[in-house]
Design a protein around this motif. Sequence first.
Motif, PDB file in Angstrom:
ATOM      1  N   VAL A 235       0.922  -0.920   0.427  1.00  0.00           N
ATOM      2  CA  VAL A 235       0.227  -0.550   0.130  1.00  0.00           C
ATOM      3  C   VAL A 235       0.665   1.808   0.514  1.00  0.00           C
ATOM      4  O   VAL A 235       2.052   0.858   0.487  1.00  0.00           O
ATOM      5  CB  VAL A 235      -0.987  -0.104   1.335  1.00  0.00           C
ATOM      6  CG1 VAL A 235      -1.406   1.200   1.174  1.00  0.00           C
ATOM      7  CG2 VAL A 235      -2.174  -0.726   1.291  1.00  0.00           C
ATOM      8  N   THR A 236       1.074   2.738  -0.690  1.00  0.00           N
ATOM      9  CA  THR A 236       1.164   3.575  -1.211  1.00  0.00           C
ATOM     10  C   THR A 236       0.315   4.519  -0.591  1.00  0.00           C
ATOM     11  O   THR A 236      -0.595   4.587  -0.445  1.00  0.00           O
ATOM     12  CB  THR A 236       1.350   4.012  -2.199  1.00  0.00           C
ATOM     13  OG1 THR A 236       1.141   4.643  -3.826  1.00  0.00           O
ATOM     14  CG2 THR A 236       2.776   2.626  -2.745  1.00  0.00           C
ATOM     15  N   GLY A 237       0.489   6.396  -0.429  1.00  0.00           N
ATOM     16  CA  GLY A 237      -0.109   6.789  -0.191  1.00  0.00           C
ATOM     17  C   GLY A 237       0.228   8.368  -0.952  1.00  0.00           C
ATOM     18  O   GLY A 237       1.708   8.443  -0.495  1.00  0.00           O
ATOM     19  N   GLY A 238      -0.209   9.548  -0.960  1.00  0.00           N
ATOM     20  CA  GLY A 238       0.580  10.140  -1.400  1.00  0.00           C
ATOM     21  C   GLY A 238      -0.645  11.459  -1.493  1.00  0.00           C
ATOM     22  O   GLY A 238      -2.163  11.079  -1.667  1.00  0.00           O
ATOM     23  N   SER A 239      -0.365  12.387  -2.055  1.00  0.00           N
ATOM     24  CA  SER A 239      -0.898  13.891  -1.774  1.00  0.00           C
ATOM     25  C   SER A 239      -1.616  14.058  -3.175  1.00  0.00           C
ATOM     26  O   SER A 239      -2.510  14.919  -3.549  1.00  0.00           O
ATOM     27  CB  SER A 239      -0.727  14.808  -1.170  1.00  0.00           C
ATOM     28  OG  SER A 239       1.228  15.472  -2.388  1.00  0.00           O
ATOM     29  N   ASP A 240      -0.731  13.950  -4.141  1.00  0.00           N
ATOM     30  CA  ASP A 240      -0.882  14.320  -5.555  1.00  0.00           C
ATOM     31  C   ASP A 240      -0.526  15.865  -5.524  1.00  0.00           C
ATOM     32  O   ASP A 240      -1.549  16.750  -6.383  1.00  0.00           O
ATOM     33  CB  ASP A 240      -2.018  13.645  -6.141  1.00  0.00           C
ATOM     34  CG  ASP A 240      -2.292  13.521  -8.047  1.00  0.00           C
ATOM     35  OD1 ASP A 240      -1.405  14.230  -8.106  1.00  0.00           O
ATOM     36  OD2 ASP A 240      -3.186  12.985  -8.517  1.00  0.00           O
ATOM     37  N   PHE A 241       0.220  16.432  -4.814  1.00  0.00           N
ATOM     38  CA  PHE A 241       0.369  17.659  -4.564  1.00  0.00           C
ATOM     39  C   PHE A 241       1.053  18.613  -5.848  1.00  0.00           C
ATOM     40  O   PHE A 241       2.207  17.844  -6.672  1.00  0.00           O
ATOM     41  CB  PHE A 241       0.989  18.224  -3.862  1.00  0.00           C
ATOM     42  CG  PHE A 241       1.340  19.516  -3.905  1.00  0.00           C
ATOM     43  CD1 PHE A 241       0.746  20.371  -3.068  1.00  0.00           C
ATOM     44  CD2 PHE A 241       2.837  20.255  -4.023  1.00  0.00           C
ATOM     45  CE1 PHE A 241       1.011  21.605  -2.616  1.00  0.00           C
ATOM     46  CE2 PHE A 241       2.774  21.178  -3.804  1.00  0.00           C
ATOM     47  CZ  PHE A 241       2.402  22.090  -2.856  1.00  0.00           C
ATOM     48  N   HIS A 242       0.171  19.514  -6.516  1.00  0.00           N
ATOM     49  CA  HIS A 242       0.750  20.405  -7.697  1.00  0.00           C
ATOM     50  C   HIS A 242       1.246  21.550  -7.813  1.00  0.00           C
ATOM     51  O   HIS A 242       2.035  22.200  -8.375  1.00  0.00           O
ATOM     52  CB  HIS A 242      -0.515  19.801  -8.846  1.00  0.00           C
ATOM     53  CG  HIS A 242      -0.804  18.869  -9.824  1.00  0.00           C
ATOM     54  ND1 HIS A 242      -1.096  17.683  -8.915  1.00  0.00           N
ATOM     55  CD2 HIS A 242      -0.674  18.307 -10.861  1.00  0.00           C
ATOM     56  CE1 HIS A 242      -0.785  17.016  -9.694  1.00  0.00           C
ATOM     57  NE2 HIS A 242      -0.942  16.966 -11.276  1.00  0.00           N
ATOM     58  N   GLY A 243       1.373  22.065  -5.963  1.00  0.00           N
ATOM     59  CA  GLY A 243       1.136  23.956  -6.667  1.00  0.00           C
ATOM     60  C   GLY A 243       0.217  25.010  -6.396  1.00  0.00           C
ATOM     61  O   GLY A 243      -1.286  24.156  -6.521  1.00  0.00           O
ATOM     62  N   LYS A 244       0.665  25.755  -7.128  1.00  0.00           N
ATOM     63  CA  LYS A 244      -0.620  26.572  -7.391  1.00  0.00           C
ATOM     64  C   LYS A 244      -1.597  25.870  -8.822  1.00  0.00           C
ATOM     65  O   LYS A 244      -2.887  26.545  -8.410  1.00  0.00           O
ATOM     66  CB  LYS A 244      -0.095  27.723  -7.903  1.00  0.00           C
ATOM     67  CG  LYS A 244       1.163  28.455  -6.476  1.00  0.00           C
ATOM     68  CD  LYS A 244       1.227  30.416  -7.458  1.00  0.00           C
ATOM     69  CE  LYS A 244       2.184  30.176  -6.658  1.00  0.00           C
ATOM     70  NZ  LYS A 244       3.576  29.796  -6.780  1.00  0.00           N
ATOM     71  N   VAL A 245      -1.093  25.533  -9.614  1.00  0.00           N
ATOM     72  CA  VAL A 245      -2.778  24.646 -10.152  1.00  0.00           C
ATOM     73  C   VAL A 245      -3.633  23.569  -9.806  1.00  0.00           C
ATOM     74  O   VAL A 245      -4.781  23.502 -10.815  1.00  0.00           O
ATOM     75  CB  VAL A 245      -1.489  23.920 -11.502  1.00  0.00           C
ATOM     76  CG1 VAL A 245      -0.530  24.795 -13.031  1.00  0.00           C
ATOM     77  CG2 VAL A 245      -1.463  23.019 -11.564  1.00  0.00           C
ATOM     78  N   LYS A 246      -3.657  22.907  -9.091  1.00  0.00           N
ATOM     79  CA  LYS A 246      -4.237  23.101  -7.903  1.00  0.00           C
ATOM     80  C   LYS A 246      -4.336  22.574  -7.001  1.00  0.00           C
ATOM     81  O   LYS A 246      -4.314  21.355  -5.678  1.00  0.00           O
ATOM     82  CB  LYS A 246      -4.147  20.989  -8.481  1.00  0.00           C
ATOM     83  CG  LYS A 246      -5.597  19.677  -8.968  1.00  0.00           C
ATOM     84  CD  LYS A 246      -4.697  19.193  -8.792  1.00  0.00           C
ATOM     85  CE  LYS A 246      -5.624  17.744  -9.018  1.00  0.00           C
ATOM     86  NZ  LYS A 246      -4.325  16.628  -9.238  1.00  0.00           N
ATOM     87  N   PRO A 247      -4.498  24.044  -6.455  1.00  0.00           N
ATOM     88  CA  PRO A 247      -4.643  24.203  -4.927  1.00  0.00           C
ATOM     89  C   PRO A 247      -5.248  23.285  -4.153  1.00  0.00           C
ATOM     90  O   PRO A 247      -5.003  22.923  -2.401  1.00  0.00           O
ATOM     91  CB  PRO A 247      -5.025  25.671  -5.187  1.00  0.00           C
ATOM     92  CG  PRO A 247      -6.068  25.695  -5.859  1.00  0.00           C
ATOM     93  CD  PRO A 247      -5.525  24.879  -6.855  1.00  0.00           C
ATOM     94  N   GLU A 248      -6.328  22.881  -4.766  1.00  0.00           N
ATOM     95  CA  GLU A 248      -7.204  21.638  -3.167  1.00  0.00           C
ATOM     96  C   GLU A 248      -6.452  20.454  -2.755  1.00  0.00           C
ATOM     97  O   GLU A 248      -6.464  19.757  -1.965  1.00  0.00           O
ATOM     98  CB  GLU A 248      -8.739  21.559  -4.131  1.00  0.00           C
ATOM     99  CG  GLU A 248      -8.188  20.184  -4.757  1.00  0.00           C
ATOM    100  CD  GLU A 248      -8.068  20.532  -6.944  1.00  0.00           C
ATOM    101  OE1 GLU A 248      -7.396  21.757  -6.427  1.00  0.00           O
ATOM    102  OE2 GLU A 248      -8.198  20.017  -7.958  1.00  0.00           O
TER     103      GLU A 248
END
Length: 271
Positions: A235-248
């Motif tokens: 099992v892995t996990g992550g936020s899928d952080f993109h910075g400003k283009v996807k602030p949510e």
Amino acid sequence: MDLHCHSLYSDGTYTPRQLVDLALQMSFSGLSITDHDTIEAFDEAYPYATEKGLIFLPGVEISSKFRDEPVHILGYSFDPHAQSLIDFCKQHRERREIRNQMMLEKLSRAGMTVTMEEVKALSPHATTYGRPHIALAMMQRGYVEDISFAFRHYLGSGRSCYVEGDKWTVQEAIGAIHTARGKAVLAHPQLLKARSPIEDLLALPFDGIEAYYASMNADVNRRWCEIAQRHGLFVTGGSDFHGKVKPESRFGSSWAPEGTIQLLQQHFLSL
Ligand code: AMP
Ligand code: ZN
Ligand code: FE
Ligand code: FE
């Protein structure tokens, strides 16, 4: 720890070193940058992260298809200099150019002219270009108020200017990661439209599932942990952080078991 985020080499807005700095500020034990169809961030981030005592794993996110449905595959702890994987990513970026051009043509027909030169000039560091970069250019031209509006009305799946584009099959994506001696993980299964039974997809030689995904509630994530367990997958996990283009999506807004980091780190060190 965060095993899923994007740098400005694909559609994120932070440099690889800035992502390492963020991980250090948040006292993470491990980080992987999983840019879309490029592994360029590794050579920049790895020495820097290692010097600062952060576990940093090679990562990539490959856009693929299963029975014509889009599926994202994460690759981890592969040989970051494997020419086969570098070439595989490059081929898909070339396909993306065709798809991007087709979307620009649709936008132009809808009265929203944007050129590829403008798109590239607005994101000059990117290696992989896709819809978020086009959305930025639409915003710059004043056609849309923000990126989310561009996706909701024009670029989102099934919207008027969307083009699916040709992709690798899931089998090919898993094969490319395995050839580079990495581990293949099914990305954000919570987002699958799942027209095909999940069992059919999981019959393919995956190593893990991204059971923890930032924006999902605990019950949804738990369900995927159970499915992973049933199939003998890690099992892995992550936020899928993109910075400003996807602030949510907020950096670090997810979790991966410590055992997974250890397993992936040991595998990487044994290559
Ligand atoms: P593409 O790779 O060109 O198909 O674009 C997919 C990327 O677009 C995803 O990885 C996200 O980063 C981004 N994306 C998808 N939906 C949205 C949205 N509604 N708002 C902002 N970004 C989005
Ligand atoms: Zn993205
Ligand atoms: Fe994805
Ligand atoms: Fe992603």
